[in-house]
Scaffold this active site. Sequence first.
Site, PDB file in Angstrom:
ATOM      1  N   HIS A   1      46.390  63.974  15.599  1.00 42.18           N
ATOM      2  CA  HIS A   1      46.856  65.296  15.194  1.00 42.18           C
ATOM      3  C   HIS A   1      47.765  65.182  13.974  1.00 42.18           C
TER       4      HIS A   1
ATOM      5  N   ASP B   1      39.478  73.430 -17.742  1.00 38.90           N
ATOM      6  CA  ASP B   1      39.156  72.654 -16.542  1.00 38.90           C
ATOM      7  C   ASP B   1      40.207  71.571 -16.389  1.00 38.90           C
TER       8      ASP B   1
ATOM      9  N   TRP C   1      51.463  58.586  14.226  1.00 39.81           N
ATOM     10  CA  TRP C   1      50.972  58.652  12.849  1.00 39.81           C
ATOM     11  C   TRP C   1      51.729  57.670  11.959  1.00 39.81           C
TER      12      TRP C   1
ATOM     13  N   SER D   1      42.094  58.762  -2.984  1.00 46.72           N
ATOM     14  CA  SER D   1      41.744  60.126  -3.376  1.00 46.72           C
ATOM     15  C   SER D   1      42.962  60.835  -3.970  1.00 46.72           C
ATOM     16  N   SER D   2      44.086  60.726  -3.281  1.00 42.41           N
ATOM     17  CA  SER D   2      45.281  61.412  -3.768  1.00 42.41           C
ATOM     18  C   SER D   2      45.808  60.801  -5.048  1.00 42.41           C
TER      19      SER D   2
ATOM     20  N   HIS E   1      58.733  59.464   3.430  1.00 39.96           N
ATOM     21  CA  HIS E   1      59.630  60.561   3.128  1.00 39.96           C
ATOM     22  C   HIS E   1      59.198  61.346   1.896  1.00 39.96           C
TER      23      HIS E   1
ATOM     24  N   GLU F   1      56.358  61.740   1.035  1.00 36.35           N
ATOM     25  CA  GLU F   1      55.194  62.469   1.532  1.00 36.35           C
ATOM     26  C   GLU F   1      55.566  63.852   2.087  1.00 36.35           C
TER      27      GLU F   1
ATOM     28  N   TYR G   1      57.880  65.744   1.133  1.00 34.82           N
ATOM     29  CA  TYR G   1      58.112  66.664   0.011  1.00 34.82           C
ATOM     30  C   TYR G   1      56.816  66.944  -0.742  1.00 34.82           C
TER      31      TYR G   1
ATOM     32  N   SER H   1      57.249  80.963  -4.807  1.00 32.25           N
ATOM     33  CA  SER H   1      57.912  81.533  -5.984  1.00 32.25           C
ATOM     34  C   SER H   1      57.049  82.614  -6.624  1.00 32.25           C
TER      35      SER H   1
ATOM     36  N   HIS I   1      66.450  57.335   6.616  1.00 33.40           N
ATOM     37  CA  HIS I   1      67.004  58.230   7.640  1.00 33.40           C
ATOM     38  C   HIS I   1      66.043  58.396   8.822  1.00 33.40           C
ATOM     39  N   HIS I   2      64.833  57.842   8.680  1.00 31.89           N
ATOM     40  CA  HIS I   2      63.928  57.829   9.831  1.00 31.89           C
ATOM     41  C   HIS I   2      64.169  56.593  10.693  1.00 31.89           C
TER      42      HIS I   2
ATOM     43  N   THR J   1      67.578  72.179  -2.434  1.00 28.36           N
ATOM     44  CA  THR J   1      66.771  73.062  -1.605  1.00 28.36           C
ATOM     45  C   THR J   1      67.456  74.409  -1.444  1.00 28.36           C
TER      46      THR J   1
ATOM     47  N   LYS K   1      66.807  76.625  -4.288  1.00 27.28           N
ATOM     48  CA  LYS K   1      65.517  77.305  -4.219  1.00 27.28           C
ATOM     49  C   LYS K   1      65.606  78.535  -3.320  1.00 27.28           C
TER      50      LYS K   1
ATOM     51  N   ARG L   1      59.670  62.058  22.478  1.00 27.87           N
ATOM     52  CA  ARG L   1      58.379  62.408  21.886  1.00 27.87           C
ATOM     53  C   ARG L   1      57.255  61.581  22.478  1.00 27.87           C
TER      54      ARG L   1
HETATM   55  C1  HEA Z   1      51.130  69.790   8.838  1.00 25.64           C
HETATM   56  C2  HEA Z   1      51.382  69.229   9.911  1.00 25.64           C
HETATM   57  C3  HEA Z   1      51.311  69.773  11.284  1.00 25.64           C
HETATM   58  C4  HEA Z   1      50.922  70.992  11.766  1.00 25.64           C
HETATM   59  C5  HEA Z   1      50.397  72.185  11.011  1.00 25.64           C
HETATM   60  C6  HEA Z   1      51.089  70.949  13.189  1.00 25.64           C
HETATM   61  C7  HEA Z   1      50.802  71.996  14.040  1.00 25.64           C
HETATM   62  C8  HEA Z   1      50.977  71.965  15.415  1.00 25.64           C
HETATM   63  N1  HEA Z   1      51.467  70.914  16.155  1.00 25.64           N
HETATM   64 FE1  HEA Z   1      52.000  69.100  15.419  1.00 25.64          FE
HETATM   65  N2  HEA Z   1      52.535  67.272  14.694  1.00 25.64           N
HETATM   66  C9  HEA Z   1      52.509  66.878  13.387  1.00 25.64           C
HETATM   67  C10 HEA Z   1      52.151  67.654  12.310  1.00 25.64           C
HETATM   68  C11 HEA Z   1      51.716  68.979  12.406  1.00 25.64           C
HETATM   69  N3  HEA Z   1      51.580  69.708  13.542  1.00 25.64           N
HETATM   70  C12 HEA Z   1      52.930  65.519  13.276  1.00 25.64           C
HETATM   71  C13 HEA Z   1      53.053  64.714  12.000  1.00 25.64           C
HETATM   72  C14 HEA Z   1      53.220  65.085  14.564  1.00 25.64           C
HETATM   73  C15 HEA Z   1      53.729  63.717  15.008  1.00 25.64           C
HETATM   74  C16 HEA Z   1      52.606  62.884  15.491  1.00 25.64           C
HETATM   75  C17 HEA Z   1      53.127  61.641  16.071  1.00 25.64           C
HETATM   76  O1  HEA Z   1      53.920  61.701  17.013  1.00 25.64           O
HETATM   77  O2  HEA Z   1      52.763  60.566  15.600  1.00 25.64           O
HETATM   78  C18 HEA Z   1      52.975  66.222  15.434  1.00 25.64           C
HETATM   79  C19 HEA Z   1      53.188  66.198  16.804  1.00 25.64           C
HETATM   80  C20 HEA Z   1      53.041  67.298  17.619  1.00 25.64           C
HETATM   81  C21 HEA Z   1      53.475  67.353  18.964  1.00 25.64           C
HETATM   82  C22 HEA Z   1      54.244  66.271  19.683  1.00 25.64           C
HETATM   83  C23 HEA Z   1      53.367  65.293  20.323  1.00 25.64           C
HETATM   84  C24 HEA Z   1      54.206  64.301  21.017  1.00 25.64           C
HETATM   85  O3  HEA Z   1      55.174  63.804  20.436  1.00 25.64           O
HETATM   86  O4  HEA Z   1      53.917  64.021  22.165  1.00 25.64           O
HETATM   87  C25 HEA Z   1      53.133  68.578  19.469  1.00 25.64           C
HETATM   88  C26 HEA Z   1      53.395  69.045  20.836  1.00 25.64           C
HETATM   89  O5  HEA Z   1      53.477  70.141  21.110  1.00 25.64           O
HETATM   90  C27 HEA Z   1      52.479  69.289  18.409  1.00 25.64           C
HETATM   91  C28 HEA Z   1      51.974  70.556  18.513  1.00 25.64           C
HETATM   92  C29 HEA Z   1      51.512  71.299  17.443  1.00 25.64           C
HETATM   93  C30 HEA Z   1      51.010  72.653  17.579  1.00 25.64           C
HETATM   94  C31 HEA Z   1      50.885  73.415  18.865  1.00 25.64           C
HETATM   95  C32 HEA Z   1      50.679  73.072  16.305  1.00 25.64           C
HETATM   96  C33 HEA Z   1      50.146  74.436  15.961  1.00 25.64           C
HETATM   97  O6  HEA Z   1      50.984  75.016  14.998  1.00 25.64           O
HETATM   98  C34 HEA Z   1      48.739  74.333  15.499  1.00 25.64           C
HETATM   99  C35 HEA Z   1      48.182  75.689  15.102  1.00 25.64           C
HETATM  100  C36 HEA Z   1      47.042  75.522  14.181  1.00 25.64           C
HETATM  101  C37 HEA Z   1      47.196  75.474  12.871  1.00 25.64           C
HETATM  102  C38 HEA Z   1      48.502  75.657  12.211  1.00 25.64           C
HETATM  103  C39 HEA Z   1      46.042  75.207  11.991  1.00 25.64           C
HETATM  104  C40 HEA Z   1      45.815  76.373  11.123  1.00 25.64           C
HETATM  105  C41 HEA Z   1      45.355  75.947   9.801  1.00 25.64           C
HETATM  106  C42 HEA Z   1      44.124  76.102   9.366  1.00 25.64           C
HETATM  107  C43 HEA Z   1      43.051  76.688  10.188  1.00 25.64           C
HETATM  108  C44 HEA Z   1      43.793  75.640   8.007  1.00 25.64           C
HETATM  109  C45 HEA Z   1      44.013  76.714   7.002  1.00 25.64           C
HETATM  110  C46 HEA Z   1      43.647  76.181   5.709  1.00 25.64           C
HETATM  111  C47 HEA Z   1      43.474  76.952   4.647  1.00 25.64           C
HETATM  112  C48 HEA Z   1      43.723  78.384   4.645  1.00 25.64           C
HETATM  113  C49 HEA Z   1      43.027  76.317   3.402  1.00 25.64           C
HETATM  114  N4  HEA Z   1      52.445  68.497  17.300  1.00 25.64           N
HETATM  115  C1  HEA Z   2      57.592  69.395   4.894  1.00 28.53           C
HETATM  116  C2  HEA Z   2      58.131  68.467   5.527  1.00 28.53           C
HETATM  117  C3  HEA Z   2      59.598  68.171   5.680  1.00 28.53           C
HETATM  118  C4  HEA Z   2      60.690  68.651   4.993  1.00 28.53           C
HETATM  119  C5  HEA Z   2      60.724  69.628   3.839  1.00 28.53           C
HETATM  120  C6  HEA Z   2      61.825  68.013   5.590  1.00 28.53           C
HETATM  121  C7  HEA Z   2      63.124  68.216   5.145  1.00 28.53           C
HETATM  122  C8  HEA Z   2      64.227  67.526   5.602  1.00 28.53           C
HETATM  123  N1  HEA Z   2      64.230  66.606   6.624  1.00 28.53           N
HETATM  124 FE1  HEA Z   2      62.650  66.086   7.781  1.00 28.53          FE
HETATM  125  N2  HEA Z   2      61.043  65.338   8.727  1.00 28.53           N
HETATM  126  C9  HEA Z   2      59.736  65.684   8.506  1.00 28.53           C
HETATM  127  C10 HEA Z   2      59.263  66.596   7.579  1.00 28.53           C
HETATM  128  C11 HEA Z   2      60.091  67.264   6.684  1.00 28.53           C
HETATM  129  N3  HEA Z   2      61.446  67.194   6.610  1.00 28.53           N
HETATM  130  C12 HEA Z   2      58.867  64.980   9.399  1.00 28.53           C
HETATM  131  C13 HEA Z   2      57.344  65.090   9.452  1.00 28.53           C
HETATM  132  C14 HEA Z   2      59.686  64.180  10.188  1.00 28.53           C
HETATM  133  C15 HEA Z   2      59.322  63.279  11.349  1.00 28.53           C
HETATM  134  C16 HEA Z   2      58.471  62.127  11.033  1.00 28.53           C
HETATM  135  C17 HEA Z   2      58.147  61.381  12.300  1.00 28.53           C
HETATM  136  O1  HEA Z   2      59.024  60.665  12.794  1.00 28.53           O
HETATM  137  O2  HEA Z   2      57.033  61.540  12.816  1.00 28.53           O
HETATM  138  C18 HEA Z   2      61.045  64.418   9.714  1.00 28.53           C
HETATM  139  C19 HEA Z   2      62.147  63.758  10.235  1.00 28.53           C
HETATM  140  C20 HEA Z   2      63.405  63.844   9.686  1.00 28.53           C
HETATM  141  C21 HEA Z   2      64.471  62.965  10.020  1.00 28.53           C
HETATM  142  C22 HEA Z   2      64.403  61.784  10.995  1.00 28.53           C
HETATM  143  C23 HEA Z   2      64.663  62.229  12.381  1.00 28.53           C
HETATM  144  C24 HEA Z   2      64.434  61.147  13.356  1.00 28.53           C
HETATM  145  O3  HEA Z   2      63.311  60.671  13.491  1.00 28.53           O
HETATM  146  O4  HEA Z   2      65.398  60.776  14.013  1.00 28.53           O
HETATM  147  C25 HEA Z   2      65.563  63.364   9.295  1.00 28.53           C
HETATM  148  C26 HEA Z   2      66.881  62.714   9.326  1.00 28.53           C
HETATM  149  O5  HEA Z   2      67.622  62.744   8.452  1.00 28.53           O
HETATM  150  C27 HEA Z   2      65.137  64.497   8.493  1.00 28.53           C
HETATM  151  C28 HEA Z   2      65.946  65.172   7.591  1.00 28.53           C
HETATM  152  C29 HEA Z   2      65.493  66.149   6.716  1.00 28.53           C
HETATM  153  C30 HEA Z   2      66.358  66.805   5.747  1.00 28.53           C
HETATM  154  C31 HEA Z   2      67.824  66.596   5.563  1.00 28.53           C
HETATM  155  C32 HEA Z   2      65.548  67.659   5.049  1.00 28.53           C
HETATM  156  C33 HEA Z   2      65.982  68.542   3.902  1.00 28.53           C
HETATM  157  O6  HEA Z   2      65.101  68.417   2.824  1.00 28.53           O
HETATM  158  C34 HEA Z   2      66.102  69.980   4.300  1.00 28.53           C
HETATM  159  C35 HEA Z   2      66.806  70.796   3.235  1.00 28.53           C
HETATM  160  C36 HEA Z   2      66.819  72.267   3.526  1.00 28.53           C
HETATM  161  C37 HEA Z   2      67.862  72.981   3.963  1.00 28.53           C
HETATM  162  C38 HEA Z   2      69.146  72.336   4.290  1.00 28.53           C
HETATM  163  C39 HEA Z   2      67.761  74.458   4.192  1.00 28.53           C
HETATM  164  C40 HEA Z   2      68.004  75.331   2.993  1.00 28.53           C
HETATM  165  C41 HEA Z   2      69.318  75.126   2.336  1.00 28.53           C
HETATM  166  C42 HEA Z   2      70.317  76.044   2.303  1.00 28.53           C
HETATM  167  C43 HEA Z   2      70.156  77.396   2.904  1.00 28.53           C
HETATM  168  C44 HEA Z   2      71.550  75.680   1.576  1.00 28.53           C
HETATM  169  C45 HEA Z   2      72.764  75.534   2.406  1.00 28.53           C
HETATM  170  C46 HEA Z   2      72.611  74.448   3.397  1.00 28.53           C
HETATM  171  C47 HEA Z   2      73.527  73.515   3.675  1.00 28.53           C
HETATM  172  C48 HEA Z   2      74.806  73.376   2.948  1.00 28.53           C
HETATM  173  C49 HEA Z   2      73.301  72.553   4.809  1.00 28.53           C
HETATM  174  N4  HEA Z   2      63.834  64.764   8.753  1.00 28.53           N
HETATM  175 CU   LIG Z   3      62.443  62.038   5.779  1.00 27.50          CU
END
Ligand code: HEA
Ligand code: HEA
Ligand SMILES: [Cu+2]
Lengths: 280, 314, 546
Positions: free
Chosen positions: C81, C111, C151, C180-181, C265, C267, C269, C280, C314-315, C340, C343, C462
Amino acid sequence: MRFKRPNLMSVMTGLTAALLAGSAAMAAEPTPGGWWLQEPATPVMVKLTEVHNLVFWIICAIVIFVMVLMGYIMIRFREKANPVPSKTSHNTLIEVIWTIVPVLILLVIVVPSMQLLYYQDQVPETELTVKAVGNTWNWEYAYPDYENIESYISNPLDEDASEAAGKPFLLGTDAPLVVPVNTKVKVLVTSLNNMHAWTVPSFGIKMDAVPGLVNETWFEVFEEGTYYGPCSEICGVNHYYMPIEVQVVSKAEFERWVANDGAFPGQTAQLGGTTTAAQK
Amino acid sequence: MAGHAVEHDYHLIPPSPWPFLSGVACMVWGLGMVVFFAGLQPRNGDSPMKEFFFSKGLDTLQGKEGASGGWILLVLGSLFAAYVMFGWWRDVARESEVGDHTPVVDIGLRYGMIMFIMQEAMFFVGWFWMFFELGLFHKMRAKWNTDVLENAPAYADSMAPGISSINWAGLPLMNTLILLLSGCTVTWAHHALIHNDRKGAKWGLGLTVLLGVWFVIMQAIEYLEAFHGRTHGEPWLSTDAYGSAFFLATGFHGLHVAIGAIFLFVCWARLMRGGFKPEKHFGLEAAAWYWHFVDVVWLFLFAFVYIVFGFNAL
Amino acid sequence: MVAIPETGGYGADHDDGKPGFFARWFYSTNHKDIGTLYLIFGIISGLIGGYLSFMMRLELMEPGFQYFANGHDFNVFASMHGLIMIFFMVMPAVIGGFGNWFVPIMIGAPDMAFPRMNNLSFWLLPVALICLLISFFVPGTAAGDGFGGGWVMYPPLSTSGSPGPAFDFIIIGLLAAGFSSIFGAINFITTILNMRAPGMTLHKMPLFAWSVLVTAFLLLLALPVLAASLFMLFTDRIDGGTGFFDPAMGGDPQMFQHLFWFFGHPEVYIMILPAFGIISHIVSTFSRKPIFGYLGMAYAMVAIGVVGFVVWAHHMYTVGMDVNLKAYFLAATLIIAVPTGVKIFSWLATMWGGSIRYTIPMQWALAFIFLFVIGGVTGVMLANAGVDAYLHDTYYVVAHFHYVLSMGAVFGIFAGFYYWFGKMSGIQYNKWLAAAHFWLFFIGVNVIFFPQHFLGYNGMQRRVADYPEAFELWNKVSSYGAIITLIGTGFFFLMLLEAFTIGRKTRRVGDNYWGDGATTLEWTLSSPPPFHQFNTLPRIEDTDEH
Ligand code: HEA
Ligand code: HEA
Ligand SMILES: [Cu+2]
Ligand code: CUA
């Protein structure tokens, strides 16, 4: 800002306590339907809770601020209420403000957060050392300080056995780690094969068990009782079923236990093994 | 807007089969990799089937029996990829000849090549990071970790006996000279072409390709010696972590030398067939950039992997 | 489903040289067609990823095992997933799909710079997805088929812990997706740097193009490191192979985590920045105001990209890192909140004084802003290394990243989809179906993921197939949310179906169907745009708004 912090923190903590009044039961294990941090059982967890609460209120305030502001804008500047849009696209002052203010907020967070980090990480003079070795899928505990206690395996209890033992299923084990109360305990964590993480939430401890590396952490528990936690690093098929149980007993009782060569009455674990039969 | 004659200098390309066919080649090749190295069975399981997909490719290398479908898929995939590359490259060369590569397209190609080399640089950052970590910090790790110090001899000799057996002043030094020389010859070829000295360019380029091939051969000899000196019938790649980093870092470098040599060879072939003009020869320039990049990576490898850590290990 | 009708929309030229079906869709060198392919691919992957998550939620509805044979099968679903949603849904949709469609148009280019390589980028993805899907059905461990190591693929679970070929297929698949990317990134950077229309300086370039530019650099610099670490896993897994991550051979399992998160990380962003760009445009269009603080917005993204490269560990707060390192990563991570915040507040300021219309894309955009803030601030909580000792690998983290992914990135995708749907297809969506999709999805995902904060606080870790009874309540709520979300997603497909059958005849749209708020170049073209646009390059005047 800095010397005011404890004040602010205590207010916040008070608020949190008020918010949670009623659900104050001792939570050495997850509470049914619970939605808050487990009750702290060690000084580290007390501090952790404080820092958490501080950050929690700050981020709540930020979210509420954004929400209210957005709500206001959405109503005030909807098409009907404001048919002619303005053309402003710059305002240096406000841009500087919304850069500086978050920096200040972050400074408020970072100071106590760093204090917590260093407090947690610096192992003080400890009075007892235990060793937790992760294995697929159980924990092996050893007491290097006591030669008479052989290392033993702490296996999870199955559903019936945990019911019989009155322990929560998926958290209870047949042979807990036994430590005395009010004692600084050093934990050495490592693993034999896959990675695991030795976790006790109410201690504020989560330490990865990495093969080939010994990690250190410490705790000192205030109260006798049984404390539970799960393995918190994915380790394969039984990752969900690899609990940690810590039994905190009085010092006298602990001495008795040691004198008894660390025997558990009626337990089912194999004693003295270093590895379990390889559970593939 | 549409329907007007095209009034810009960009290069719009008609539909092309090569990208799609590359995907197909990649699929065959990827399948081959898995079958070759893993076989479609768990490696520790004991399957009676020793057939096409289910053989364990690596056994062949270890002298154990075991037919391998992986070979076939890998060869097929590689041949197919070679065919695609040939077709694609030929199209590009033709387009260049008929003048599709206007100045602005030419700049785009340059950007593209620079970005590609940046990407390659990050790839080697990964290897060097691993290499330095293992080389510099594993002793520190071992100190943290009393258990391992006590009972794992692996740590004690993880300063790679294999590395010390390769004296930097031998083959590696020669390889360094080969590469440096080839850097000169490719520059010679470039300058000759700019001054419309096609004969010099052909010689320079041809020599560069030969030097590249020579480098790869030398590296192969070095590996064979290293294996011979170290493993005494041990499994093929099995080595300590430090040796792992050594072999994969230098191995991927060697692969890049081979790719660069092919790239240069293609340029040489184009040159022989009358391609490239003094004022327009980006293909050759790109190959030269790439070659210099590979060269620089080697200098890093030579300095750190062979000399610095080689001394350490003595 | 072929998204683009064979006949052009209004104003499209009829002899613009469209090739036949096979050549057009398989041998394509047209950025819009390739973009369409990417979008279709993203939708298919979204279905697969959504199915996997739905099965997980069903399993977690109650304690005990309902649908899965054992923990391994659940882990496989969770890992796949995560991988599929990230590599095959979000990235293809925002970068490959919208990026391909609109970056060339927005910068006034006919293009992409390398149209053939563009198509190669696309065709590597189905190959990669097929590899991942095969891996479901080949042995992973003795406990079952497929790879169940998360993952993040940490060794030793992904090396000695998963001996079967399932994980080898994942490595090959991810390498293909990675290349690809990388090719895509090279293409976007070259296109943006080299092919902007006369007069369009970088500082006049629309923000979506900016966001893709920054994203492309992140891809270019982060993915090769992932590729290197995947190769290391691959050779480590060979019998008698290398020992990078094997402590018995002097290797270091933690090094993989460093390499992985150095990619991982950035990734995250990579996934969110293009969504920022899309939001925007939408906010500006429907407030009928130019973007507030354009330069700040652009450079905030650059700052996020740069700082994003130095916060990876931080992970890894709980792996036993040196405390000073943790302190550094704590501080560095917090800093990202500042750009952030710029923005977020600039979006609000763009709306301030505007004349706001609540169309469907605007609803998604507003929901994005609000929900992303929630996800962002929980990230700030996690960034505190001390507190992370409690929260790491609990459902709090799951809640955090779904708020930024499933509500950030995915809301950005849907916002962009509705915003540009008419432009891409020439057909306007049905408002009611779209509104049903929005509201059900909005409510659904909040019901899924908000309670997961509570689960994390209460100590639920988890990646578990079964949990103690204490967690039942919020898990149940969360699973109900998944059902709501599923129904909402159903409306998305209804919307598509309706549009391409009924809507196709009744709701054709003109060039600029959003009115004078929409100022970027795509609105000067017909809907859908001609097969080759800008045969005469547009000229950007000095006074032009962004
Ligand atoms: C983009 C990333 C993404 C998205 C969208 C989701 C969506 C959802 N995830 Fe996600 N999830 C992850 C990324 C994401 N997840 C990751 C990285 C993990 C960690 C895996 C790991 O532990 O290793 C995780 C783990 C994770 C867990 C924890 C598993 C565990 O630790 O045991 C759970 C449990 O509830 C969960 C549930 C869901 C559910 C219910 C949705 C629902 O929101 C789903 C609803 C369906 C959609 C949002 C799809 C709709 C989109 C389209 C149909 C495409 C549209 C495209 C165009 C228009 C071009 N996810
Ligand atoms: C789109 C994806 C996305 C984005 C944008 C972010 C954004 C951020 N993430 Fe997240 N993060 C993930 C996807 C993302 N993360 C995923 C997938 C994991 C789990 C991976 C895995 O283990 O499977 C993860 C896990 C993760 C961890 C590790 C947790 C753990 O495993 O123990 C941490 C720890 O520092 C973290 C921090 C942050 C922070 C500080 C930001 C910041 O960029 C957020 C900044 C935004 C704001 C703060 C809000 C707006 C700001 C304001 C309104 C201004 C005023 C605010 C303040 C003064 C506070 N993230
Ligand atoms: Cu991170
Ligand atoms: Cu042991 Cu998870």
